[in-house]
Design a protein around this motif. Sequence first.
Motif, PDB file in Angstrom:
ATOM      1  N   LEU A 121       1.374  80.248  81.004  1.00 36.33           N
ATOM      2  CA  LEU A 121       1.389  81.557  81.668  1.00 36.33           C
ATOM      3  C   LEU A 121       2.772  81.933  82.194  1.00 36.33           C
ATOM      4  O   LEU A 121       3.218  83.070  81.989  1.00 36.33           O
ATOM      5  N   PRO A 122       3.510  81.045  82.880  1.00 35.65           N
ATOM      6  CA  PRO A 122       4.853  81.446  83.343  1.00 35.65           C
ATOM      7  C   PRO A 122       5.774  81.872  82.209  1.00 35.65           C
ATOM      8  O   PRO A 122       6.550  82.824  82.351  1.00 35.65           O
ATOM      9  N   LYS A 123       5.704  81.174  81.070  1.00 34.81           N
ATOM     10  CA  LYS A 123       6.539  81.557  79.939  1.00 34.81           C
ATOM     11  C   LYS A 123       6.143  82.927  79.399  1.00 34.81           C
ATOM     12  O   LYS A 123       6.989  83.734  79.008  1.00 34.81           O
ATOM     13  N   PHE A 124       4.840  83.196  79.349  1.00 32.03           N
ATOM     14  CA  PHE A 124       4.387  84.503  78.897  1.00 32.03           C
ATOM     15  C   PHE A 124       4.936  85.613  79.793  1.00 32.03           C
ATOM     16  O   PHE A 124       5.409  86.646  79.301  1.00 32.03           O
ATOM     17  N   LEU A 125       4.898  85.391  81.099  1.00 37.79           N
ATOM     18  CA  LEU A 125       5.378  86.415  82.027  1.00 37.79           C
ATOM     19  C   LEU A 125       6.872  86.662  81.876  1.00 37.79           C
ATOM     20  O   LEU A 125       7.348  87.781  82.088  1.00 37.79           O
ATOM     21  N   LEU A 126       7.623  85.627  81.515  1.00 39.81           N
ATOM     22  CA  LEU A 126       9.047  85.809  81.255  1.00 39.81           C
ATOM     23  C   LEU A 126       9.284  86.568  79.951  1.00 39.81           C
ATOM     24  O   LEU A 126      10.349  87.162  79.755  1.00 39.81           O
ATOM     25  N   ALA A 127       8.304  86.528  79.049  1.00 39.13           N
ATOM     26  CA  ALA A 127       8.446  87.203  77.755  1.00 39.13           C
ATOM     27  C   ALA A 127       8.046  88.669  77.812  1.00 39.13           C
ATOM     28  O   ALA A 127       8.299  89.415  76.861  1.00 39.13           O
ATOM     29  N   VAL A 128       7.430  89.107  78.910  1.00 42.93           N
ATOM     30  CA  VAL A 128       6.994  90.502  79.028  1.00 42.93           C
ATOM     31  C   VAL A 128       8.214  91.417  79.117  1.00 42.93           C
ATOM     32  O   VAL A 128       9.178  91.119  79.837  1.00 42.93           O
ATOM     33  N   ASP A 129       8.175  92.512  78.411  1.00 41.17           N
ATOM     34  CA  ASP A 129       9.202  93.541  78.533  1.00 41.17           C
ATOM     35  C   ASP A 129       8.818  94.444  79.701  1.00 41.17           C
ATOM     36  O   ASP A 129       8.056  95.393  79.536  1.00 41.17           O
ATOM     37  N   TRP A 130       9.342  94.138  80.867  1.00 41.93           N
ATOM     38  CA  TRP A 130       8.955  94.870  82.077  1.00 41.93           C
ATOM     39  C   TRP A 130       9.494  96.295  82.087  1.00 41.93           C
ATOM     40  O   TRP A 130       9.165  97.088  82.973  1.00 41.93           O
ATOM     41  N   PHE A 131      10.309  96.617  81.093  1.00 44.57           N
ATOM     42  CA  PHE A 131      10.842  97.957  80.937  1.00 44.57           C
ATOM     43  C   PHE A 131       9.882  98.828  80.126  1.00 44.57           C
ATOM     44  O   PHE A 131      10.080 100.031  80.007  1.00 44.57           O
ATOM     45  N   ASN A 132       8.838  98.213  79.576  1.00 41.11           N
ATOM     46  CA  ASN A 132       7.871  98.902  78.725  1.00 41.11           C
ATOM     47  C   ASN A 132       6.547  99.015  79.478  1.00 41.11           C
ATOM     48  O   ASN A 132       5.888  98.012  79.751  1.00 41.11           O
ATOM     49  N   GLY A 133       6.165 100.234  79.833  1.00 40.38           N
ATOM     50  CA  GLY A 133       4.967 100.434  80.639  1.00 40.38           C
ATOM     51  C   GLY A 133       3.705  99.896  79.987  1.00 40.38           C
ATOM     52  O   GLY A 133       2.838  99.324  80.660  1.00 40.38           O
ATOM     53  N   ASP A 134       3.573 100.038  78.666  1.00 42.39           N
ATOM     54  CA  ASP A 134       2.391  99.517  77.974  1.00 42.39           C
ATOM     55  C   ASP A 134       2.346  97.993  78.042  1.00 42.39           C
ATOM     56  O   ASP A 134       1.274  97.403  78.218  1.00 42.39           O
ATOM     57  N   ALA A 135       3.513  97.353  77.901  1.00 41.34           N
ATOM     58  CA  ALA A 135       3.559  95.893  77.983  1.00 41.34           C
ATOM     59  C   ALA A 135       3.214  95.412  79.382  1.00 41.34           C
ATOM     60  O   ALA A 135       2.522  94.395  79.548  1.00 41.34           O
ATOM     61  N   VAL A 136       3.671  96.130  80.400  1.00 39.45           N
ATOM     62  CA  VAL A 136       3.356  95.758  81.783  1.00 39.45           C
ATOM     63  C   VAL A 136       1.853  95.890  82.036  1.00 39.45           C
ATOM     64  O   VAL A 136       1.226  95.009  82.636  1.00 39.45           O
ATOM     65  N   THR A 137       1.268  96.971  81.565  1.00 38.96           N
ATOM     66  CA  THR A 137      -0.179  97.159  81.740  1.00 38.96           C
ATOM     67  C   THR A 137      -0.947  96.030  81.068  1.00 38.96           C
ATOM     68  O   THR A 137      -1.919  95.498  81.629  1.00 38.96           O
ATOM     69  N   GLU A 138      -0.535  95.640  79.875  1.00 38.62           N
ATOM     70  CA  GLU A 138      -1.219  94.554  79.178  1.00 38.62           C
ATOM     71  C   GLU A 138      -1.002  93.223  79.886  1.00 38.62           C
ATOM     72  O   GLU A 138      -1.909  92.380  79.935  1.00 38.62           O
ATOM     73  N   ALA A 139       0.192  93.014  80.447  1.00 38.21           N
ATOM     74  CA  ALA A 139       0.451  91.775  81.183  1.00 38.21           C
ATOM     75  C   ALA A 139      -0.477  91.662  82.382  1.00 38.21           C
ATOM     76  O   ALA A 139      -1.029  90.584  82.660  1.00 38.21           O
ATOM     77  N   TYR A 140      -0.676  92.762  83.101  1.00 38.87           N
ATOM     78  CA  TYR A 140      -1.620  92.749  84.225  1.00 38.87           C
ATOM     79  C   TYR A 140      -3.041  92.449  83.733  1.00 38.87           C
ATOM     80  O   TYR A 140      -3.809  91.747  84.397  1.00 38.87           O
ATOM     81  N   HIS A 141      -3.378  92.995  82.587  1.00 43.18           N
ATOM     82  CA  HIS A 141      -4.707  92.783  82.003  1.00 43.18           C
ATOM     83  C   HIS A 141      -4.920  91.304  81.659  1.00 43.18           C
ATOM     84  O   HIS A 141      -5.984  90.729  81.934  1.00 43.18           O
ATOM     85  N   LEU A 142      -3.900  90.670  81.072  1.00 41.22           N
ATOM     86  CA  LEU A 142      -4.028  89.283  80.639  1.00 41.22           C
ATOM     87  C   LEU A 142      -3.902  88.286  81.780  1.00 41.22           C
ATOM     88  O   LEU A 142      -4.369  87.153  81.662  1.00 41.22           O
ATOM     89  N   LEU A 143      -3.280  88.708  82.863  1.00 43.68           N
ATOM     90  CA  LEU A 143      -3.026  87.792  83.979  1.00 43.68           C
ATOM     91  C   LEU A 143      -4.321  87.130  84.452  1.00 43.68           C
ATOM     92  O   LEU A 143      -4.364  85.917  84.705  1.00 43.68           O
ATOM     93  N   TYR A 144      -5.376  87.920  84.549  1.00 38.08           N
ATOM     94  CA  TYR A 144      -6.645  87.388  85.058  1.00 38.08           C
ATOM     95  C   TYR A 144      -7.568  86.892  83.951  1.00 38.08           C
ATOM     96  O   TYR A 144      -8.651  86.371  84.235  1.00 38.08           O
ATOM     97  N   LYS A 145      -7.161  87.055  82.701  1.00 38.10           N
ATOM     98  CA  LYS A 145      -7.943  86.510  81.596  1.00 38.10           C
ATOM     99  C   LYS A 145      -7.375  85.182  81.104  1.00 38.10           C
ATOM    100  O   LYS A 145      -8.032  84.463  80.340  1.00 38.10           O
ATOM    101  N   TRP A 146      -6.178  84.862  81.520  1.00 42.30           N
ATOM    102  CA  TRP A 146      -5.535  83.615  81.123  1.00 42.30           C
ATOM    103  C   TRP A 146      -6.275  82.441  81.754  1.00 42.30           C
ATOM    104  O   TRP A 146      -6.827  82.552  82.848  1.00 42.30           O
TER     105      TRP A 146
END
Length: 380
Positions: free
Chosen positions: A280-305
Amino acid sequence: MLCVPVCDYPGNVAGVLQLINTESDISFQDGDVELAEIVAAQIGDVMYSMRNRLSNIEYTPIYKVRTPFRIRLGHVLFNKKHNHIKCTVQVLHGGVQLGPQVTTDLVDAVPVAGTGGTRRCIFDKWLEFGDMTIGDLPQACRVIFQLYSKNNHPAGWCGMTLFTYEHHLKTGDVELNLWDDECPSPNVPALQNTESGKVLTLELPNFGLPIIYEIMEKSFSPNSSHAGDNALQFHLNKMERAGRERFLRVLNDPIASMTAADKENVWKLRYALMNEPTYLPKFLLAVDWFNGDAVTEAYHLLYKWEIPHYVQALQMLDSHYPDPRVRAYAVQLLGTLTDDELLGFMLQLTQLLKFEPFHDSALARFLLRRALTNPEKVGH
């Protein structure tokens, strides 16, 4: 233990007020229950008013604002004997630069009469950052301003966050106090020297309505070739041996740095990695936080991981993970620690508070709560 529901409006339980008697084995009395209910009702009233305060005002969610992000540099006052000054500006998130670094032209430094050596440089210039728009800004981003002389000698620096505690985008005139020399790190905790008389002024665009950080809710479904128990092994088998060994090393070594290619691979295989909590920490470092769709998906996956160990939770509280939702989730994971287990990490957790941009944070509340429930062991 005494538990009382907290309702933010009638019939809707938003939380539970939990009281633990650590002083004796005596049960809570009727008066204790009544007092707890009063406190719970007051907490609910505050939550209700905060919810209504936002719902009753007109505002624009940030993802709808597609105008370019820009900053106007005003002037700088400093006391070093430089005749010319230029300013470089970076937008950063967790130490990663977003968009291009912008540098002004050299500007004359003019002595200010009657100040004993203070000089003023007037920039009066709007700066834009490539194709970066306001809607692209992550909630935890910061801006670093670095001043240099004509010979590239550091002449001072300062920084600021772009969002307030209440998630509002900052607007209007801003005055920042400078530190001496060069910014030591993009993740430095203190962005201003409040005891300094050296000042940088700037202006952020104003809008007709408040701009509030919100994400656009979306549903996500994994690509069938990137999900499932065998997906990770399938993609590893397609890699060359050197690339496969490097990718596994990056995944399994907490301190291994990630290249752009590593981040791209982790993001592509995110659904295949979800069953391994240590990733999970590596995934969060791989998120493009400049991309709103990627951020939304990261929040979605955070609690499904798959739920990580507290070791990963500690990792997700360092300076490379500034996003408040990520940090709040990491704190939630620490809630499973017993007081004896927590005691071994109190020094580290207290130090991690310096990476919180505001005094009120999930980590600060967690430490206060645990200290108050066991003052002899945790709160001493």
